[in-house]
Design a protein around this motif. Structure first.
Motif, PDB file in Angstrom:
ATOM      1  N   PRO A 403      13.652  15.143   9.545  1.00 18.67           N
ATOM      2  CA  PRO A 403      13.106  14.323  10.628  1.00 18.67           C
ATOM      3  C   PRO A 403      13.322  12.833  10.388  1.00 18.67           C
ATOM      4  O   PRO A 403      13.561  12.392   9.259  1.00 18.67           O
ATOM      5  CB  PRO A 403      11.614  14.681  10.607  1.00 18.67           C
ATOM      6  CG  PRO A 403      11.356  15.163   9.226  1.00 18.67           C
ATOM      7  CD  PRO A 403      12.610  15.810   8.754  1.00 18.67           C
ATOM      8  N   ALA A 404      13.227  12.084  11.460  1.00 21.55           N
ATOM      9  CA  ALA A 404      13.418  10.636  11.385  1.00 21.55           C
ATOM     10  C   ALA A 404      12.185   9.963  10.782  1.00 21.55           C
ATOM     11  O   ALA A 404      11.083  10.505  10.787  1.00 21.55           O
ATOM     12  CB  ALA A 404      13.692  10.089  12.783  1.00 21.55           C
ATOM     13  N   ASN A 405      12.392   8.772  10.260  1.00 26.23           N
ATOM     14  CA  ASN A 405      11.268   7.942   9.829  1.00 26.23           C
ATOM     15  C   ASN A 405      10.565   7.389  11.062  1.00 26.23           C
ATOM     16  O   ASN A 405      11.217   6.972  12.021  1.00 26.23           O
ATOM     17  CB  ASN A 405      11.748   6.779   8.961  1.00 26.23           C
ATOM     18  CG  ASN A 405      12.531   7.241   7.745  1.00 26.23           C
ATOM     19  OD1 ASN A 405      13.671   6.864   7.571  1.00 26.23           O
ATOM     20  ND2 ASN A 405      11.938   8.060   6.916  1.00 26.23           N
ATOM     21  N   VAL A 406       9.241   7.389  11.044  1.00 30.72           N
ATOM     22  CA  VAL A 406       8.452   6.912  12.182  1.00 30.72           C
ATOM     23  C   VAL A 406       7.417   5.910  11.680  1.00 30.72           C
ATOM     24  O   VAL A 406       6.678   6.189  10.717  1.00 30.72           O
ATOM     25  CB  VAL A 406       7.745   8.065  12.912  1.00 30.72           C
ATOM     26  CG1 VAL A 406       6.957   7.532  14.106  1.00 30.72           C
ATOM     27  CG2 VAL A 406       8.751   9.119  13.373  1.00 30.72           C
ATOM     28  N   LEU A 419       3.590   4.910   8.022  1.00 34.68           N
ATOM     29  CA  LEU A 419       5.040   4.998   7.945  1.00 34.68           C
ATOM     30  C   LEU A 419       5.393   6.357   7.360  1.00 34.68           C
ATOM     31  O   LEU A 419       5.040   6.663   6.209  1.00 34.68           O
ATOM     32  CB  LEU A 419       5.623   3.880   7.077  1.00 34.68           C
ATOM     33  CG  LEU A 419       7.135   3.949   6.829  1.00 34.68           C
ATOM     34  CD1 LEU A 419       7.897   3.843   8.147  1.00 34.68           C
ATOM     35  CD2 LEU A 419       7.577   2.858   5.855  1.00 34.68           C
ATOM     36  N   THR A 420       6.064   7.190   8.145  1.00 33.38           N
ATOM     37  CA  THR A 420       6.451   8.523   7.702  1.00 33.38           C
ATOM     38  C   THR A 420       7.822   8.465   7.042  1.00 33.38           C
ATOM     39  O   THR A 420       8.791   7.974   7.644  1.00 33.38           O
ATOM     40  CB  THR A 420       6.489   9.506   8.883  1.00 33.38           C
ATOM     41  OG1 THR A 420       5.214   9.532   9.497  1.00 33.38           O
ATOM     42  CG2 THR A 420       6.831  10.913   8.406  1.00 33.38           C
ATOM     43  N   ILE A 421       7.894   8.956   5.809  1.00 32.44           N
ATOM     44  CA  ILE A 421       9.152   8.992   5.068  1.00 32.44           C
ATOM     45  C   ILE A 421       9.384  10.402   4.547  1.00 32.44           C
ATOM     46  O   ILE A 421       8.498  11.255   4.601  1.00 32.44           O
ATOM     47  CB  ILE A 421       9.144   7.995   3.887  1.00 32.44           C
ATOM     48  CG1 ILE A 421       8.043   8.383   2.875  1.00 32.44           C
ATOM     49  CG2 ILE A 421       8.950   6.566   4.377  1.00 32.44           C
ATOM     50  CD1 ILE A 421       8.105   7.592   1.582  1.00 32.44           C
ATOM     51  N   GLN A 422      10.593  10.650   4.033  1.00 37.35           N
ATOM     52  CA  GLN A 422      10.915  11.944   3.435  1.00 37.35           C
ATOM     53  C   GLN A 422      10.936  11.785   1.920  1.00 37.35           C
ATOM     54  O   GLN A 422      11.452  10.788   1.398  1.00 37.35           O
ATOM     55  CB  GLN A 422      12.283  12.441   3.927  1.00 37.35           C
ATOM     56  CG  GLN A 422      12.441  12.435   5.432  1.00 37.35           C
ATOM     57  CD  GLN A 422      11.307  13.126   6.144  1.00 37.35           C
ATOM     58  OE1 GLN A 422      10.865  14.197   5.740  1.00 37.35           O
ATOM     59  NE2 GLN A 422      10.816  12.499   7.217  1.00 37.35           N
ATOM     60  N   THR A 423      10.381  12.759   1.232  1.00 35.12           N
ATOM     61  CA  THR A 423      10.329  12.700  -0.226  1.00 35.12           C
ATOM     62  C   THR A 423      10.455  14.107  -0.799  1.00 35.12           C
ATOM     63  O   THR A 423      10.283  15.096  -0.084  1.00 35.12           O
ATOM     64  CB  THR A 423       9.015  12.040  -0.698  1.00 35.12           C
ATOM     65  OG1 THR A 423       9.032  11.876  -2.108  1.00 35.12           O
ATOM     66  CG2 THR A 423       7.815  12.884  -0.304  1.00 35.12           C
ATOM     67  N   LYS A 424      10.742  14.195  -2.073  1.00 34.04           N
ATOM     68  CA  LYS A 424      10.868  15.491  -2.735  1.00 34.04           C
ATOM     69  C   LYS A 424       9.497  16.052  -3.076  1.00 34.04           C
ATOM     70  O   LYS A 424       8.632  15.328  -3.581  1.00 34.04           O
ATOM     71  CB  LYS A 424      11.693  15.362  -4.009  1.00 34.04           C
ATOM     72  CG  LYS A 424      11.873  16.673  -4.773  1.00 34.04           C
ATOM     73  CD  LYS A 424      12.569  16.458  -6.100  1.00 34.04           C
ATOM     74  CE  LYS A 424      12.705  17.787  -6.840  1.00 34.04           C
ATOM     75  NZ  LYS A 424      11.407  18.400  -7.155  1.00 34.04           N
ATOM     76  N   GLN A 425       9.312  17.323  -2.805  1.00 33.73           N
ATOM     77  CA  GLN A 425       8.091  17.994  -3.231  1.00 33.73           C
ATOM     78  C   GLN A 425       8.137  18.232  -4.730  1.00 33.73           C
ATOM     79  O   GLN A 425       9.210  18.513  -5.285  1.00 33.73           O
ATOM     80  CB  GLN A 425       7.936  19.335  -2.515  1.00 33.73           C
ATOM     81  CG  GLN A 425       7.529  19.243  -1.065  1.00 33.73           C
ATOM     82  CD  GLN A 425       7.228  20.607  -0.478  1.00 33.73           C
ATOM     83  OE1 GLN A 425       7.195  21.602  -1.192  1.00 33.73           O
ATOM     84  NE2 GLN A 425       7.007  20.644   0.819  1.00 33.73           N
ATOM     85  N   PRO A 426       7.000  18.134  -5.438  1.00 29.45           N
ATOM     86  CA  PRO A 426       6.994  18.443  -6.871  1.00 29.45           C
ATOM     87  C   PRO A 426       7.409  19.897  -7.116  1.00 29.45           C
ATOM     88  O   PRO A 426       7.062  20.789  -6.349  1.00 29.45           O
ATOM     89  CB  PRO A 426       5.539  18.213  -7.271  1.00 29.45           C
ATOM     90  CG  PRO A 426       4.986  17.307  -6.227  1.00 29.45           C
ATOM     91  CD  PRO A 426       5.697  17.679  -4.962  1.00 29.45           C
ATOM     92  N   MET A 432      12.212  19.237   0.353  1.00 31.77           N
ATOM     93  CA  MET A 432      11.872  17.956   0.965  1.00 31.77           C
ATOM     94  C   MET A 432      10.601  18.093   1.784  1.00 31.77           C
ATOM     95  O   MET A 432      10.319  19.143   2.354  1.00 31.77           O
ATOM     96  CB  MET A 432      13.023  17.481   1.839  1.00 31.77           C
ATOM     97  CG  MET A 432      12.893  16.046   2.330  1.00 31.77           C
ATOM     98  SD  MET A 432      14.389  15.519   3.193  1.00 31.77           S
ATOM     99  CE  MET A 432      15.577  15.591   1.846  1.00 31.77           C
ATOM    100  N   SER A 433       9.832  17.030   1.832  1.00 35.47           N
ATOM    101  CA  SER A 433       8.587  17.044   2.585  1.00 35.47           C
ATOM    102  C   SER A 433       8.366  15.683   3.210  1.00 35.47           C
ATOM    103  O   SER A 433       8.797  14.655   2.673  1.00 35.47           O
ATOM    104  CB  SER A 433       7.418  17.393   1.665  1.00 35.47           C
ATOM    105  OG  SER A 433       6.199  17.371   2.372  1.00 35.47           O
ATOM    106  N   SER A 434       7.700  15.664   4.370  1.00 33.61           N
ATOM    107  CA  SER A 434       7.333  14.410   5.019  1.00 33.61           C
ATOM    108  C   SER A 434       6.038  13.882   4.430  1.00 33.61           C
ATOM    109  O   SER A 434       5.107  14.634   4.162  1.00 33.61           O
ATOM    110  CB  SER A 434       7.155  14.614   6.529  1.00 33.61           C
ATOM    111  OG  SER A 434       8.372  14.932   7.136  1.00 33.61           O
ATOM    112  N   MET A 435       5.991  12.576   4.232  1.00 33.55           N
ATOM    113  CA  MET A 435       4.785  11.939   3.704  1.00 33.55           C
ATOM    114  C   MET A 435       4.498  10.691   4.531  1.00 33.55           C
ATOM    115  O   MET A 435       5.422   9.978   4.935  1.00 33.55           O
ATOM    116  CB  MET A 435       4.957  11.567   2.240  1.00 33.55           C
ATOM    117  CG  MET A 435       3.785  10.770   1.671  1.00 33.55           C
ATOM    118  SD  MET A 435       3.941  10.447  -0.087  1.00 33.55           S
ATOM    119  CE  MET A 435       3.593  12.070  -0.736  1.00 33.55           C
TER     120      MET A 435
END
Length: 535
Positions: A403-406, A419-426, A432-435
């Motif tokens: 998904p896009a950053n929002v 601010l929604t970003i994408q990051t790696k799940q532990p 990948m997960s949205s945070m």
């Protein structure tokens, strides 16, 4: 970000001093004064932002003594702020007085001028006067002309003492009435004396958009067509028209929300940087942006703008973010059964629109605006969706997977920024997960953002018109809105009125505005966020 960080970093404030003044409130017996103005003035007093010598003089048709007026103001303050320390409240109420008269009676203004002079002496004020017109707009021209005839809008050399007049929206009913109103005001007031109030511009997060954009080098370079996919601006209410049915049925959502609040939020979001943070420079850039909006095409309006009207719906069950419980809200009646509304009313309570801005920065970027009543949730926000990465080396290609950053500027409730970003799940796998990187004003600074009227009333007393409409801005807004109103009146079949159940997200036809471009309206869980990390 936490409170310790915020408190240990110096604040940069650009406030002007507040001079002694009298605040003369027309319509002092009305609902706006009770719910907004007096609580806001008391809020300024609690923050020690009122001048050391001031007074409040109420004026309305209703006859009452100073003591009765003070008791009404006491009730207004406790309704808004809860029980207050007796000494603090009594000291504020001691500054309140009242006089009555008819708005079209010259003798009433002579009497008012006399009371102002007495108050200037009693409170050792310097003669500066702020006139707040909490009145129906049709009364504004006559009241101002009567004030001028009584000599109360005259100013001294270098505007000392000064006289300023605050006007509540709406500013006209259409373009021609707005131009006539501006012409009449211009005959008795100088431009610097006119303050056109739009309380949305006083909201903390709306003001923050300017500093967020122009004081942070990491965002302004991205604030254009090269990086932003689309922008959504929402101002949604779960309530109906309540006690405003008579007014609302004559105005409708396009006049009540779009012509002012929505277009102003759009202008602040999309305007070019002014050369300085001076009122006229900021207002000029807002007006330039409004003039750059492409008019909606009259030959295909249904693909650009949708109007709706709520009908009866089931009780609305809403989550309570504070307690984690769910609260039931009473079902709304059909709009056409609301008090003061015509039984065959075609007035819109919801509007959604897609628009384009014809300038270098925003060419081709769609802006989606929506506002309405009787909806599932109360929320006002500006959501900026950035373009997706051009290529994914992770093997994830769908919008759901990547998904896009929002960036979401939350205006109300829960004022703040996400601010929604994408990051790696532990874990050992590359998942990948949205945070959501998030902060809320109340949690960071430990205080509830002030009432919008507090900010704007303070600006009036300081003579700062940055957050107020200019006459050019009002005209530009009406030139965009007027053709739509005219088309709805002449050719209603081209843009039919869609009925939607109260408690829903509005008419389904509004979804098509976005679907055809590959977008969709933000709805929970997006509005509630996903995984959250606080700055």
């Amino acid at each position: 970000m936490n409170l310790e960080y915020a408190l240990n970093h110096p604040n940069v404030c650009a406030e002007q001093p507040v001079e002694d003044c009298g605040i003369i409130v027309f319509g002092a017996s009305g609902d706006l004064v009770h719910r907004k103005l007096i609580p806001a003035l008391y809020g300024l007093a609690l923050r020690r932002l009122l001048p050391p010598r001031f007074y409040i003089l109420g004026f309305a048709r209703s006859e009452m003594t100073d003591e009765v007026f003070r008791e009404r103001m006491r009730e207004a303050i406790t309704d808004a702020h809860g029980e207050q320390p007796a000494d603090t409240l009594n000291a504020f109420l001691a500054m309140c007085r009242y006089t009555s008269g008819s708005y079209d009676d010259p003798a009433a203004y002579e009497k008012l001028a006399g009371r102002c002079s007495v108050c200037d002496l009693d409170f050792d004020s310097s003669g500066n006067r702020l006139f707040y017109l909490a009145l129906p707009p049709e009364l504004h021209p006559e009241v101002v002309e009567r004030l001028a005839q009584a000599g109360m809008t005259s100013e001294g050399q270098d505007h000392k003492p000064w006289a300023r007049v605050v006007f509540e929206k709406p500013f006209g009913h259409d373009l021609q009435s707005a131009l006539r109103l501006d012409a009449r005001l211009g005959k008795v007031l100088a431009p610097h004396q006119i303050f056109r109030m739009d309380h949305y511009l006083g909201k903390e997060t709306v003001q923050s958009v300017l500093m967020f954009r122009f004081a942070n080098a990491i965002f302004e370079p991205l604030w254009n067509r090269s990086y932003i996919d689309h922008i959504q601006i929402s101002a949604l209410e779960s309530i109906g028209v309540e006690h405003r049915g008579g007014y609302y049925d004559k105005a409708g959502c396009l006049r009540d929300m779009f012509q002012n609040h929505m277009l102003q939020m759009l202008a602040i979001t999309a305007m070019e940087p002014p050369i300085s943070f001076q009122a006229e420079r900021v207002r000029e850039e807002r007006t330039k942006l409004l003039r750059s909006i492409r008019p909606w095409p009259e030959d295909d309006p249904a693909n650009w703008i949708v109007r709706g009207q709520y009908m009866a719906g089931p009780p609305n069950i809403l989550p309570n973010t504070q307690t984690g419980t769910r609260t039931a809200h009473s079902a709304l009646p059909d709009y056409r059964r609301e008090r003061g509304v015509a039984q065959d009313s075609e007035t819109e309570t919801y509007v959604a629109a897609r628009l384009l801005i014809d300038n270098w920065r925003w060419q081709g970027v769609p802006f989606y605006l929506r506002s309405g009543k009787g909806l599932q949730r109360k929320v006002s926000e500006i959501a900026v969706t950035f373009k997706r990465v051009p290529y994914s080396m992770f093997g994830m290609t769908s919008k759901a997977q990547m998904p896009a950053n929002v960036l979401v500027l939350k205006i109300q409730p829960d004022e703040g920024i996400d601010l929604t970003i994408q990051t790696k799940q532990p874990g050992p796998k590359s998942c990948m997960s949205s945070m959501s990187l998030s902060f809320k004003y109340q949690e960071v600074f430990g205080v509830t953002p002030p009432n919008a009227y507090e900010r704007l009333l303070l600006d009036c007393m300081q003579g700062d018109r940055t957050l107020f409409w200019s006459s050019e801005g009002v005209e530009a807004a009406w030139r965009l809105i007027d053709p739509v109103l005219d088309m709805w009146r002449r050719r209603p079949e081209r843009c039919p009125l869609h009925r939607y159940p109260a408690g829903s997200w509005g008419p389904e036809a509004a979804d098509a505005l976005l679907v055809n471009a590959g977008h969709r309206w933000r709805r929970p869980p997006e509005m509630a966020g996903t995984h959250t990390a606080f700055f």
